[in-house]
Design a protein around this motif. Structure first.
Motif, PDB file in Angstrom:
ATOM      1  N   VAL A 234      41.912   0.244  29.294  1.00  0.00           N
ATOM      2  CA  VAL A 234      41.146   1.265  30.430  1.00  0.00           C
ATOM      3  C   VAL A 234      39.873   1.768  29.544  1.00  0.00           C
ATOM      4  O   VAL A 234      39.062   2.205  30.278  1.00  0.00           O
ATOM      5  N   CYS A 235      39.939   1.688  28.314  1.00  0.00           N
ATOM      6  CA  CYS A 235      38.165   2.205  27.411  1.00  0.00           C
ATOM      7  C   CYS A 235      37.170   1.173  28.272  1.00  0.00           C
ATOM      8  O   CYS A 235      36.325   1.314  27.963  1.00  0.00           O
ATOM      9  N   TRP A 236      37.864  -0.264  27.836  1.00  0.00           N
ATOM     10  CA  TRP A 236      37.028  -0.981  27.491  1.00  0.00           C
ATOM     11  C   TRP A 236      36.309  -0.872  29.293  1.00  0.00           C
ATOM     12  O   TRP A 236      35.460  -1.709  29.223  1.00  0.00           O
ATOM     13  N   ALA A 237      37.529  -1.404  29.832  1.00  0.00           N
ATOM     14  CA  ALA A 237      36.421  -1.157  31.702  1.00  0.00           C
ATOM     15  C   ALA A 237      35.856  -0.394  32.008  1.00  0.00           C
ATOM     16  O   ALA A 237      34.716  -0.573  32.839  1.00  0.00           O
ATOM     17  N   VAL A 238      36.035   1.273  31.639  1.00  0.00           N
ATOM     18  CA  VAL A 238      35.431   2.409  31.838  1.00  0.00           C
ATOM     19  C   VAL A 238      34.021   2.381  31.166  1.00  0.00           C
ATOM     20  O   VAL A 238      32.934   1.953  31.386  1.00  0.00           O
ATOM     21  N   LEU A 239      34.306   1.629  30.294  1.00  0.00           N
ATOM     22  CA  LEU A 239      32.684   1.480  28.875  1.00  0.00           C
ATOM     23  C   LEU A 239      31.836   0.210  29.339  1.00  0.00           C
ATOM     24  O   LEU A 239      30.450   0.928  29.724  1.00  0.00           O
ATOM     25  N   THR A 240      32.402  -0.849  30.457  1.00  0.00           N
ATOM     26  CA  THR A 240      31.958  -1.909  30.465  1.00  0.00           C
ATOM     27  C   THR A 240      30.707  -1.697  31.607  1.00  0.00           C
ATOM     28  O   THR A 240      29.735  -1.378  31.997  1.00  0.00           O
ATOM     29  N   ILE A 241      31.836  -1.086  32.597  1.00  0.00           N
ATOM     30  CA  ILE A 241      31.243  -0.299  33.982  1.00  0.00           C
ATOM     31  C   ILE A 241      29.780   0.908  33.431  1.00  0.00           C
ATOM     32  O   ILE A 241      28.451   0.335  34.228  1.00  0.00           O
ATOM     33  N   THR A 242      30.137   1.774  32.855  1.00  0.00           N
ATOM     34  CA  THR A 242      29.032   2.465  32.337  1.00  0.00           C
ATOM     35  C   THR A 242      27.638   1.806  31.388  1.00  0.00           C
ATOM     36  O   THR A 242      26.821   2.644  31.158  1.00  0.00           O
ATOM     37  N   LYS A 244      28.592   1.441  28.019  1.00  0.00           N
ATOM     38  CA  LYS A 244      28.263   2.277  26.640  1.00  0.00           C
ATOM     39  C   LYS A 244      29.448   1.473  26.421  1.00  0.00           C
ATOM     40  O   LYS A 244      30.017   1.798  25.145  1.00  0.00           O
ATOM     41  N   LEU A 245      28.444  -0.347  25.763  1.00  0.00           N
ATOM     42  CA  LEU A 245      29.200  -1.183  25.506  1.00  0.00           C
ATOM     43  C   LEU A 245      29.696  -0.584  24.040  1.00  0.00           C
ATOM     44  O   LEU A 245      30.469  -0.812  23.074  1.00  0.00           O
ATOM     45  N   GLY A 246      28.463  -0.007  23.354  1.00  0.00           N
ATOM     46  CA  GLY A 246      28.267   0.322  21.808  1.00  0.00           C
ATOM     47  C   GLY A 246      29.471   1.335  21.673  1.00  0.00           C
ATOM     48  O   GLY A 246      30.150   1.846  20.437  1.00  0.00           O
ATOM     49  N   PHE A 252      32.689  -3.270  18.659  1.00  0.00           N
ATOM     50  CA  PHE A 252      32.670  -2.722  17.997  1.00  0.00           C
ATOM     51  C   PHE A 252      33.643  -3.047  17.032  1.00  0.00           C
ATOM     52  O   PHE A 252      33.302  -2.975  15.267  1.00  0.00           O
ATOM     53  N   LEU A 253      34.486  -3.724  17.041  1.00  0.00           N
ATOM     54  CA  LEU A 253      35.954  -4.533  16.024  1.00  0.00           C
ATOM     55  C   LEU A 253      35.330  -5.427  15.601  1.00  0.00           C
ATOM     56  O   LEU A 253      35.952  -6.310  14.859  1.00  0.00           O
ATOM     57  N   VAL A 254      34.974  -6.203  17.136  1.00  0.00           N
ATOM     58  CA  VAL A 254      34.903  -7.444  16.653  1.00  0.00           C
ATOM     59  C   VAL A 254      33.796  -8.453  15.696  1.00  0.00           C
ATOM     60  O   VAL A 254      32.618  -7.599  15.341  1.00  0.00           O
ATOM     61  N   PRO A 255      33.826  -8.900  14.651  1.00  0.00           N
ATOM     62  CA  PRO A 255      32.785  -9.152  13.542  1.00  0.00           C
ATOM     63  C   PRO A 255      30.826  -9.705  14.115  1.00  0.00           C
ATOM     64  O   PRO A 255      30.357  -9.586  13.555  1.00  0.00           O
ATOM     65  N   SER A 256      31.017 -10.093  15.192  1.00  0.00           N
ATOM     66  CA  SER A 256      30.550 -11.142  15.477  1.00  0.00           C
ATOM     67  C   SER A 256      29.509  -9.975  15.825  1.00  0.00           C
ATOM     68  O   SER A 256      28.516 -10.510  16.186  1.00  0.00           O
ATOM     69  N   GLN A 257      29.416  -9.144  16.230  1.00  0.00           N
ATOM     70  CA  GLN A 257      29.318  -7.825  16.742  1.00  0.00           C
ATOM     71  C   GLN A 257      27.842  -8.438  18.119  1.00  0.00           C
ATOM     72  O   GLN A 257      27.472  -8.412  18.055  1.00  0.00           O
ATOM     73  N   PRO A 258      29.062  -8.420  19.273  1.00  0.00           N
ATOM     74  CA  PRO A 258      28.694  -9.319  21.086  1.00  0.00           C
ATOM     75  C   PRO A 258      27.525  -7.770  21.465  1.00  0.00           C
ATOM     76  O   PRO A 258      27.233  -8.939  22.419  1.00  0.00           O
ATOM     77  N   VAL A 259      27.661  -7.739  21.615  1.00  0.00           N
ATOM     78  CA  VAL A 259      26.449  -6.502  22.335  1.00  0.00           C
ATOM     79  C   VAL A 259      25.419  -5.817  21.274  1.00  0.00           C
ATOM     80  O   VAL A 259      25.385  -5.312  19.952  1.00  0.00           O
ATOM     81  N   GLU A 260      24.192  -5.345  21.707  1.00  0.00           N
ATOM     82  CA  GLU A 260      23.435  -4.088  21.205  1.00  0.00           C
ATOM     83  C   GLU A 260      23.812  -2.828  21.066  1.00  0.00           C
ATOM     84  O   GLU A 260      24.896  -2.549  22.007  1.00  0.00           O
ATOM     85  N   GLY A 261      23.304  -2.085  20.195  1.00  0.00           N
ATOM     86  CA  GLY A 261      23.911  -0.110  20.407  1.00  0.00           C
ATOM     87  C   GLY A 261      25.098  -0.267  19.658  1.00  0.00           C
ATOM     88  O   GLY A 261      25.519   1.260  19.444  1.00  0.00           O
TER      89      GLY A 261
END
Length: 293
Positions: A234-242, A244-246, A252-261
């Motif tokens: 739910v957190c993933w879906a809400v923050l993706t829709i809004t 707020k990916l950072g 932010f747990l994935v070591p590849s750092q897949p997003v900005e912010g």
């Protein structure tokens, strides 16, 4: 704690969760090493004259969570499903004690405070290590399969990349620069990945303890087990829709750092909120069950 450990290893769900985690790790390692071998052969043909490119083409990218040289589905699944796979053997431990009648015996033998504190601490510590150990095994497997253990050449090249002194044929390696913990990567990829795995383990403990806490106020065993995964998704879906990916734990747990912010303070704030929520619900559940003897 020893008694809790014995109960966990006798629980068949422990082996189901551990087997799924190991399957994802081994599958991700095999896929990642295959991609690395193909990628390095290509770069050796194209950039055989440029040792800087070859130094930055490192097998540690096949470690779980670093993404490899193309999207690794199993590596991503490990980070997407870990709340569920860890909750399967751990989140319903109080519920099982209630169902078996063991709760009354335990409360009589050691007292309420000691029992509930042990349950919370054991669930947190167990989730931490169950998350961490398969990932460390993945590091060892990648190194064994590639016969590569010394990453000092990569770290040296990475330091030059960050300083802007590394001579490269193009800007294709600009994406290797990390926003978080970059100084650790410049020392060694081992330090970088270890810090990320430890942070992931801390969050894993928090998610499992959320399930444990809600088991004191809910009576559906399946919902108790699924709840940490539901909260995570739910957190993933809400923050993706809004957008707020950072702030999304998956990102932010994935070591590849897949997003900005991404930032350190966001990790600390989300962790504090998660832990306080787990403690708050757990405390409420304990108070709600004060009449249970």
């Amino acid at each position: 704690m020893y008694a809790e450990l014995l109960k966990m290893v006798k629980n068949k769900n422990f082996y189901i969760g551990a087997a799924c985690l190991l399957f994802l790790v081994i599958g991700a390692v095999v896929t990642g090493v295959k991609e690395y071998n193909e990628h390095v052969k290509l770069l050796q043909r194209i950039y055989h004259h440029n040792q800087n490119v070859l130094a930055l083409t490192s097998p540690h990218f096949a470690w779980i969570g670093l993404g490899g040289y193309s999207f690794n589905v199993l590596s991503a699944l490990y980070y997407f499903l870990f709340p569920l796979l860890l909750s399967i053997p751990l989140a319903d431990s109080i519920y099982r004690d209630q169902s078996s009648g063991n709760l009354h015996y335990q409360l009589t033998r050691m007292g309420r405070g000691v029992y509930y504190r042990r349950k919370f601490l054991f669930a947190y510590i167990s989730a931490f290590f169950l998350f961490l150990l398969p990932l460390l095994l993945g590091v060892v497997l990648v190194n064994l399969l590639t016969n590569h253990w010394d990453y000092s050449s990569f770290s040296h090249a990475y330091r030059q990349l960050m300083d802007g002194t590394l001579q490269l044929p193009d800007n294709s390696f600009e994406g290797e620069k990390k926003t978080l913990f970059s100084s650790l990567l410049a020392i060694s990829p081992y330090w970088y990945i270890f810090v990320y795995y430890v942070i992931g383990g801390l969050f894993a403990g928090g998610y499992v303890c959320l399930g444990l806490a809600f088991s004191l106020v809910m009576k559906n065993r399946y919902l108790i087990t699924l709840l940490p995964q539901i909260i995570y998704m739910v957190c993933w879906a809400v923050l993706t829709i809004t957008n707020k990916l950072g702030w999304d734990p998956f990102n932010f747990l994935v070591p590849s750092q897949p997003v900005e912010g991404l930032s350190y303070h966001k990790i600390v704030i989300v962790f504090a909120l998660q832990f306080m929520m787990a403690l708050g619900v757990f405390w409420y559940g304990v108070k709600k069950n004060e009449d249970v003897l």
